[in-house]
Design a protein around this motif. Structure first.
Motif, PDB file in Angstrom:
ATOM      1  N   CYS A  79       7.722  -8.410  -2.205  1.00  0.00           N
ATOM      2  CA  CYS A  79       8.389  -7.540  -1.226  1.00  0.00           C
ATOM      3  C   CYS A  79       9.830  -7.996  -1.089  1.00  0.00           C
ATOM      4  O   CYS A  79      10.084  -9.152  -0.704  1.00  0.00           O
ATOM      5  N   HIS A  80      10.756  -7.112  -1.385  1.00  0.00           N
ATOM      6  CA  HIS A  80      12.177  -7.483  -1.405  1.00  0.00           C
ATOM      7  C   HIS A  80      12.937  -6.735  -0.308  1.00  0.00           C
ATOM      8  O   HIS A  80      12.658  -5.562  -0.025  1.00  0.00           O
ATOM      9  N   HIS A  81      13.907  -7.441   0.336  1.00  0.00           N
ATOM     10  CA  HIS A  81      14.763  -6.811   1.347  1.00  0.00           C
ATOM     11  C   HIS A  81      15.831  -5.968   0.650  1.00  0.00           C
ATOM     12  O   HIS A  81      16.599  -6.491  -0.174  1.00  0.00           O
ATOM     13  N   ILE A  82      15.889  -4.693   0.971  1.00  0.00           N
ATOM     14  CA  ILE A  82      16.916  -3.826   0.380  1.00  0.00           C
ATOM     15  C   ILE A  82      18.294  -4.265   0.866  1.00  0.00           C
ATOM     16  O   ILE A  82      19.219  -4.450   0.073  1.00  0.00           O
ATOM     17  N   ILE A 120      10.936  -3.192  -0.053  1.00  0.00           N
ATOM     18  CA  ILE A 120      10.549  -2.420  -1.233  1.00  0.00           C
ATOM     19  C   ILE A 120       9.731  -3.315  -2.151  1.00  0.00           C
ATOM     20  O   ILE A 120       9.913  -4.545  -2.185  1.00  0.00           O
ATOM     21  N   THR A 121       8.806  -2.711  -2.878  1.00  0.00           N
ATOM     22  CA  THR A 121       7.948  -3.459  -3.802  1.00  0.00           C
ATOM     23  C   THR A 121       8.623  -3.562  -5.160  1.00  0.00           C
ATOM     24  O   THR A 121       9.019  -2.553  -5.750  1.00  0.00           O
ATOM     25  N   GLN A 176       8.823  -0.353  -7.704  1.00  0.00           N
ATOM     26  CA  GLN A 176       9.583   0.868  -7.443  1.00  0.00           C
ATOM     27  C   GLN A 176      10.833   0.981  -8.319  1.00  0.00           C
ATOM     28  O   GLN A 176      11.538   1.990  -8.225  1.00  0.00           O
ATOM     29  N   HIS A 177      11.061  -0.011  -9.186  1.00  0.00           N
ATOM     30  CA  HIS A 177      12.214   0.077 -10.085  1.00  0.00           C
ATOM     31  C   HIS A 177      11.792   0.466 -11.496  1.00  0.00           C
ATOM     32  O   HIS A 177      12.303   1.424 -12.071  1.00  0.00           O
ATOM     33  N   ASP A 206       0.837  -1.213   0.000  1.00  0.00           N
ATOM     34  CA  ASP A 206       0.000   0.000   0.000  1.00  0.00           C
ATOM     35  C   ASP A 206       0.865   1.253   0.000  1.00  0.00           C
ATOM     36  O   ASP A 206       0.549   2.239  -0.681  1.00  0.00           O
ATOM     37  N   ARG A 207       1.954   1.245   0.761  1.00  0.00           N
ATOM     38  CA  ARG A 207       2.848   2.410   0.814  1.00  0.00           C
ATOM     39  C   ARG A 207       3.433   2.722  -0.557  1.00  0.00           C
ATOM     40  O   ARG A 207       3.568   3.890  -0.945  1.00  0.00           O
ATOM     41  N   ASP A 208       3.789   1.688  -1.315  1.00  0.00           N
ATOM     42  CA  ASP A 208       4.396   1.878  -2.636  1.00  0.00           C
ATOM     43  C   ASP A 208       3.363   1.957  -3.748  1.00  0.00           C
ATOM     44  O   ASP A 208       3.723   1.940  -4.944  1.00  0.00           O
TER      45      ASP A 208
END
Length: 427
Positions: free
Chosen positions: A210-213, A228-229, A197-198, A190-192
């Motif tokens: 959902c990926h770990h940065i 991050i999505t 986001q790429h 929901d936030r993204d």
């Protein structure tokens, strides 16, 4: 500097002065059983009379402080630097074992799924277990040197929410970012805006992940700011190394570890009186007038609110290291064999006395010229000839120990390396 004493039955007695220990050793009434800290064992019967000794420990996830006091004087103080490379070492061991399995027994199946330790209830991560055992190991050592009658332990508590958001207060604790969402993944999506986001939706891939940065293996967390999505196409491209994401490491790693350690210490059955950080700070600053160090914190933990003690001018510094090295060969095709055992009678991390100073073996060469360093890995000399004028003071152990003298000529404590305790007593 005091000498620790144990009786014939290996029960600790009150420590004595070096002069008395020297007379006992010269008369053949005692023998040396440990050099650092210097400890003697009586060879005759003794009354066994002891006095109350209070020991204190300042727990931590990086450094642990420990001290013991009796009769208004500090008898023992130490500072232990815990291991921070356990996860990295396990990944390294995993890599060596995997390549060795493929090289020596090509068709042997992997057995990672049938390890009972990985599925048992109450299991601790190896990195946490290493730190927890370091606390108990120091406790057992102090109890083997001194007749401890009581323990005081400071178990710190941290507000994780306050660390991540310093402005939170009052009802803000109930109005977090995740309020109204079933889990972290739902909040991140929901936030993204349910958008990659790429590529920002250019790949037309509707499957979102959902990926770990910062990866979990690199001390990343499951916190929303570390997630991050990404669409499935970009997610695969990221793991294939086609692009990289940048992020910050966790700010709450050590605070979380302290919480786990506190819980496990309470469950261990250890009988102690719990103290708090504000009490320790008050005693150290207002009563004892001491500088901020972990071993001075431990001294303050031992004391009462109005008690003043005579501080010892020497401290034991300790550093936990791995038991051994898993790498056996080096070179492009592993053509060079690494000497993992003794070379010229010395192993890595042996404490040696050479013409260029006292230090721990850091690097070995077949020519006989070794590199030595101090307790923290700082270089003392790159090239010391161990075939001439070299004496081993102590063998390698998982805990490196060094006695140092303190000087208080500046606002911060400085250490100077002391000679071996054995020399100080026998001269």
């Amino acid at each position: 500097m005091l000498v620790f004493v144990i009786n014939q039955n290996k029960k600790p007695l009150m420590p004595c002065k070096p002069s008395k220990a020297r007379k006992l050793l010269q008369a053949g009434k005692a023998k040396v059983i440990r050099n650092t800290p210097f400890t003697i064992k009586l060879l005759f019967g003794s009354s066994g009379y002891t006095q109350p000794v209070i020991a204190g420990m300042d727990t931590g996830s990086k450094v642990v402080g420990c001290a013991a006091i009796a009769n208004g004087k500090v008898l023992y103080q130490s500072e232990i630097y815990l291991r921070e490379n356990v996860s990295k070492k396990m990944e390294q061991r995993k890599m060596y074992r995997r390549t060795r399995r493929g090289r020596k027994t090509r068709y042997r199946p992997s057995r990672f799924a049938n390890r009972g330790n990985s599925t048992k209830e109450g299991r601790l991560a190896p990195s946490i277990r290493s730190k927890l055992e370091a606390h108990f190991r120091e406790k057992r050592l102090v109890e083997s040197l001194l007749p401890v009658t009581g323990w005081k332990v400071e178990l710190a508590s941290f507000d994780i929410h306050k660390i991540t958001n310093p402005e939170v207060s009052g009802i803000g604790y109930q109005e977090g970012d995740l309020k109204g969402f079933y889990n972290v993944k739902a909040y991140v999506l929901d936030r993204d805006g349910y958008t990659c986001q790429h590529c920002r939706g250019k790949s037309k891939d509707s499957r979102l992940h959902c990926h770990h940065i910062v990866f979990r293996s690199q001390k990343g967390t499951d916190a929303p700011e570390n997630l991050i999505t990404l669409c499935e196409t970009c997610h695969k491209a990221l793991h294939n190394g086609e692009f990289k994401l940048s992020g910050n490491k966790s700010k709450t790693k050590h605070a979380t570890e302290i919480g786990i350690l506190k819980s496990q210490i309470r469950k261990s059955g250890w009988s102690f009186a719990e103290t708090f950080g504000y009490e320790t700070k008050y005693r150290r600053e207002q009563v004892l007038k001491l500088l901020k160090t972990h071993y001075f914190d431990a001294v303050a933990i031992c004391c009462r609110d109005d008690q003043n003690v005579e501080v010892e001018d020497s401290v034991l510094l300790k550093r936990n290291v791995s038991k051994g090295d898993y790498q056996q060969r080096t070179g492009k095709r592993s053509e060079k064999k690494i000497p993992t055992g003794k070379l010229f009678g010395l192993r890595k991390f042996d404490l040696v006395k050479t013409s260029k100073g006292i230090g721990f073996v850091k690097g070995k060469r077949s020519s006989g010229f070794f590199a030595i360093s101090d307790l923290f890995g700082n270089k003392i000399s790159d090239s010391v000839n161990v075939k001439k004028k070299c004496r081993r003071l102590s063998a390698r152990s998982t805990t490196l120990v060094q006695m140092v003298q303190m000087t208080h000529s500046s606002p911060t404590c400085h250490f100077r390396q002391a000679g071996t305790v054995e020399e100080g007593v026998s001269c």
